[in-house]
Write a protein that holds these residues in place. Sequence first.
Motif, mmCIF file in Angstrom:
data_model
loop_
_atom_site.group_PDB
_atom_site.id
_atom_site.type_symbol
_atom_site.label_atom_id
_atom_site.label_comp_id
_atom_site.label_asym_id
_atom_site.label_seq_id
_atom_site.Cartn_x
_atom_site.Cartn_y
_atom_site.Cartn_z
ATOM 1 N N CYS A 174 26.314 -23.721 -38.126
ATOM 2 C CA CYS A 174 26.258 -23.549 -36.675
ATOM 3 C C CYS A 174 25.882 -22.118 -36.296
ATOM 4 O O CYS A 174 25.086 -21.900 -35.371
ATOM 5 C CB CYS A 174 27.606 -23.938 -36.057
ATOM 6 S SG CYS A 174 27.886 -25.720 -35.997
ATOM 7 N N HIS B 194 30.680 -28.338 -22.417
ATOM 8 C CA HIS B 194 31.784 -29.287 -22.503
ATOM 9 C C HIS B 194 31.643 -30.253 -23.671
ATOM 10 O O HIS B 194 32.567 -31.021 -23.940
ATOM 11 C CB HIS B 194 31.880 -30.080 -21.190
ATOM 12 C CG HIS B 194 30.687 -30.955 -20.944
ATOM 13 N ND1 HIS B 194 29.556 -30.488 -20.303
ATOM 14 C CD2 HIS B 194 30.436 -32.251 -21.266
ATOM 15 C CE1 HIS B 194 28.669 -31.466 -20.215
ATOM 16 N NE2 HIS B 194 29.174 -32.550 -20.799
ATOM 17 N N GLU B 195 30.499 -30.243 -24.355
ATOM 18 C CA GLU B 195 30.306 -31.154 -25.476
ATOM 19 C C GLU B 195 31.036 -30.651 -26.710
ATOM 20 O O GLU B 195 31.168 -29.439 -26.937
ATOM 21 C CB GLU B 195 28.817 -31.330 -25.774
ATOM 22 C CG GLU B 195 28.059 -32.020 -24.641
ATOM 23 C CD GLU B 195 26.574 -32.155 -24.937
ATOM 24 O OE1 GLU B 195 25.916 -32.938 -24.265
ATOM 25 O OE2 GLU B 195 26.096 -31.459 -25.848
ATOM 26 N N LYS B 196 31.476 -31.583 -27.523
ATOM 27 C CA LYS B 196 32.243 -31.233 -28.705
ATOM 28 C C LYS B 196 31.391 -30.516 -29.730
ATOM 29 O O LYS B 196 31.830 -29.542 -30.357
ATOM 30 C CB LYS B 196 32.849 -32.508 -29.323
ATOM 31 C CG LYS B 196 33.760 -32.252 -30.502
ATOM 32 C CD LYS B 196 34.376 -33.545 -30.999
ATOM 33 C CE LYS B 196 35.289 -33.275 -32.189
ATOM 34 N NZ LYS B 196 35.896 -34.533 -32.699
ATOM 35 N N GLN B 197 30.152 -30.975 -29.925
ATOM 36 C CA GLN B 197 29.238 -30.352 -30.874
ATOM 37 C C GLN B 197 28.333 -29.384 -30.129
ATOM 38 O O GLN B 197 27.557 -29.775 -29.254
ATOM 39 C CB GLN B 197 28.400 -31.409 -31.598
ATOM 40 C CG GLN B 197 27.612 -30.861 -32.773
ATOM 41 C CD GLN B 197 26.920 -31.956 -33.551
ATOM 42 O OE1 GLN B 197 27.024 -33.124 -33.189
ATOM 43 N NE2 GLN B 197 26.228 -31.597 -34.612
ATOM 44 N N SER B 198 28.436 -28.112 -30.470
ATOM 45 C CA SER B 198 27.700 -27.082 -29.728
ATOM 46 C C SER B 198 26.215 -27.123 -30.019
ATOM 47 O O SER B 198 25.400 -26.947 -29.124
ATOM 48 C CB SER B 198 28.267 -25.705 -30.059
ATOM 49 O OG SER B 198 29.634 -25.640 -29.731
ATOM 50 N N LYS C 77 22.882 -29.111 -31.791
ATOM 51 C CA LYS C 77 22.425 -30.449 -32.156
ATOM 52 C C LYS C 77 21.010 -30.397 -32.700
ATOM 53 O O LYS C 77 20.247 -29.462 -32.419
ATOM 54 C CB LYS C 77 22.476 -31.389 -30.944
ATOM 55 C CG LYS C 77 23.868 -31.599 -30.372
ATOM 56 C CD LYS C 77 23.838 -32.568 -29.200
ATOM 57 C CE LYS C 77 25.222 -32.805 -28.630
ATOM 58 N NZ LYS C 77 25.186 -33.765 -27.503
ATOM 59 N N PHE D 40 29.012 -27.763 -39.726
ATOM 60 C CA PHE D 40 29.735 -26.649 -39.118
ATOM 61 C C PHE D 40 29.372 -25.315 -39.767
ATOM 62 O O PHE D 40 29.285 -24.295 -39.098
ATOM 63 C CB PHE D 40 31.243 -26.907 -39.219
ATOM 64 C CG PHE D 40 32.078 -25.789 -38.649
ATOM 65 C CD1 PHE D 40 32.211 -25.635 -37.285
ATOM 66 C CD2 PHE D 40 32.693 -24.870 -39.487
ATOM 67 C CE1 PHE D 40 32.961 -24.602 -36.755
ATOM 68 C CE2 PHE D 40 33.440 -23.829 -38.965
ATOM 69 C CZ PHE D 40 33.577 -23.701 -37.594
#
Length: 1001
Positions: A356, A324-328, A330, A353
């Motif tokens: 990623c 559910h986090e915006k940044q997959s 980290k 991005f």
Amino acid sequence: MSGAEPQDLARPAREVRRGEAEAETGTETNRTQPTKQSTARSDRLPCTFRFGSESHWKASTREKEKKNPAFHQRKFPLAAAAARRSIVEVSVSTQENGPPSTSTTAYHFAESGRLGVNFGGDMLRDGKRRRTAPSGEGAVPTMNPVAPSTKRRKCVPSSSWPGAMLPDELLTEVFLRVPMKSILPCQAACRSWAAILSSEEFRQLYTARTEEMSLTPKLLYVSPTANFNSTAVYLCSPSKPTDDLLFTLDDVCGDSVAVAPTPCHGLTLLYDAVAAAYWVFNAATQAVTRLPPCQEVILATAGLGFDAKTKDYKVVRLFQGKLHEKQSFKCEIYTLGGDEGDHWRPAAGGVPFRFCRFARAAICNAVDYKLQPVFVNGFLHWLIRPSLFSKAPRAAILSFSLTDETFRWIRSPRFEVSGVHLVELDDQLCIVRDLRDRSAAVCMLEVWKLKDFNSGDWSLDHRIDLTGQLPRDLLEPQIVKVIGSFGSCGSSKKIIIATSKHKVCAYDPVSGTLETIISILETCTSYQNEKSDIRFSFFKECLTPVRRTREEIALSTPLAKATEKILLRLPAESILKFKLVCKQWFGLIKSDRFVRAYFVNKNMDKRPKIMLVGKGSGKSIFNFIRLSKWLQEASHQGALFLDTKVVCSKPCHGLNLVSIEEKDYLFNPCTGYHRIYHNRHKKRLQLQLQPLWKVPIGCCEQEDNPFAVDSKNVGLAFSQVIQDHVVVAIFYDWRDYKSRGYYIRCVLFCCGSGYSQHLPEPPLPVNDMPPASLDGVLYWMSEPRLGWTYERAIVSFDVTAKIFNVIPCPSCIAMWDSKSRCHAFVVELQGMLCAVLSNSVADELDIWKWNHGLWSRAYTINLKLWPDYSLATNFVVPLAVDPTDGRVLLNTGRKLGLYNPFEQAIEILFTLDQASVVTSKVQRRHPRVHRKCITRCEDVPSKSSPWKLSMALCENFASPSSASSGKELNCVNPIMPVVPMLYEESLAYYPQVARARGFLT
């Protein structure tokens, strides 16, 4: 040389300063007042240095003794010395209103491992003060004793001390020859020494010298202890026949530990997958710190590196965030001893991005193949898995700069980077290809070196041919990795290869030969089923400090230690309230170390503790109350009575399993923690199987067993290897004793990780009695009325290895007859597996214990004189043995009693004299009868017992019009109003978020 220990360093220095000042002035100086020479730094005395051998020093000493009879030597040990022997002689000349006097100091570097100092001239000796001779002929020097004083006197450093006048360059050369174990005590001698030894320049020189003087490679080997409750770190070397234990990590349990193969300036990163915690230690100084807790995720990988710009050591963690986090993806960083405090911070640039997909491929590759990132030239490098891309990517390595905190990628070599790993050789990044193939003629390892970071050019540096060389050591292991190199110069450096069989080989590029230099024989059974299990890491003698976290510093204070000892003596209910006092107490109580210490401290006597389980009120599912308290307040416990059948397991590392028909609950009765496991799929599968056999489900005869729930058999075990509770459930979807047919399923649940798995069918059907749990293994008694065999046997299941096995029973238990009224089951007593034969005809319990692969009779319990415990009307189960007097605790579901094997008498602790359950139909027939059952607690006159509190006869609610006898209760399969259960004092729990079980990943 003197045999004093290095801890006595400060004492000789103070005596030397005092003695020199008094000898030079010729008067008895006040120790609390500094001399003229000690007040001014510019008044240093001229000194000369002379290097010579030991024979030269002895000859010079004899000449001085001949010329001056008062000349003597005094020797003080300072620290251990290097292997070579040399002498530094310091001569200090003074001239104050008289003839010059000479004070000589010699530093010995002895092979015995001690650094000594010889002081010559007018010095202090044997605790007496020497005065100068009066003028005139015939004057005789006098010796005046020093009066002892109990007053603590202040010692003022004097510049006349020869050690204080040594230049820093000479002191540095001296300390470079001192072993590591003596360097640390020398830091406490004085501030000037501490400044030299803690400087970055000295650390680099010391590391370079130790590497130059080292003749054989030294490696660290990380292994769990025998009972998996801690992790030991050993020092291995080809020159030593045995391994040296450096230190033990008591807070690192299980066998899920991964260690970085190459340290960063002497610091090694270790990951504990059980606690999802990272550790950094310096094996040379044995300094260890645990990093602050980080966000618990399933996929993560971390590495340790050095920031050359800020001179900081950083741990970089790359992980996949929640859905559910915006940044997959980290990236977070922890700086050892940094100004950020005890927390992880996000990287300055984050994960862009465009990186990623590379981050995802790097994380998955590290998790699946257990590959740690490699630190080279200020960058941490992760290998990318190309199979996760639809098209082969140009990038092979994802790099992270510790200075700029930015990502970059490195081009792939001309081959596919599959089945390879990264390594650092001669400060260069290398890729190692594993080309071992037993079916082919080619069997080798290739080492490719990165020539340029920007262009991504690679060159083949070494080709290690394994054909015909050590075939067993390098061909049989599943994993073979190059972990580094060892040697003085680049061309002659040997390549070190480690295997998953715990062996280390050295490859000489000059001669092209391979040799096994270290082989470790495991002393404990390990169930390591991972693809990678390299437990070796290089050992480097470095003085790099390990900076502890602020929480560790706070918890190491005397006040914190005293607080911990007090909290260990409190009940669990009170400790939960004290978590809210402050953050320091909260962190202490929630720590795994405190939870383990509390469990050991509270259950040290190993005496059984009894608790009653009743129906809960409000949001609570069940109520748990200690037996002694329930006996005292029985008239107030109307809301405790159960309205459904409940079966409780014995305690397993502080947790109990409470089972009903459709659910199983993992409970900590002391704290109220629980977790629910549903069996919703059971009925659905039964409905699917019912038309197949054309037989109604449950057509088999129903037994009135208070220790069985429906058609399932559930056990709870604790795996020491993975440090996790495991629930194993066996379901009978269909069984028929007439046709001996059955359909059985087995499911496994890991409580900590939330992992579940369908297991293969057990080799034999099991009966309804609950299993015995012992050392991570569950044991069931087989059901001779089902299946192909007519004999009893014990079915075992190892929760770590996930393997079923069969153990034969004693011959008297193994024999079964369809007309026999005996039944058998297994229990755990005093930490041993026991098989019990219940003979209802003779009214005897025959208990056999399994010890070292052999069966022997432990107890024979005769119950003829005790009709309340008759085996014809009751299921009697031995629960535990009191270690103080050897009495056996017996449980029938309604009664608890202590059986004395010597007197063959039973002392009743607890009884439900009358119990009945009013179902909805009966309640409609008798509306005035309360829905709860009627209970009566009796105090049976008997010998005093520490388990039982005396109480008056009490009765809750009015008795029913018709009470059932014990035999009638068994016939209607009663639901007990309360169920007795053994428990252990514990704070054990599992967080809501499942912990990652990967390695340094």
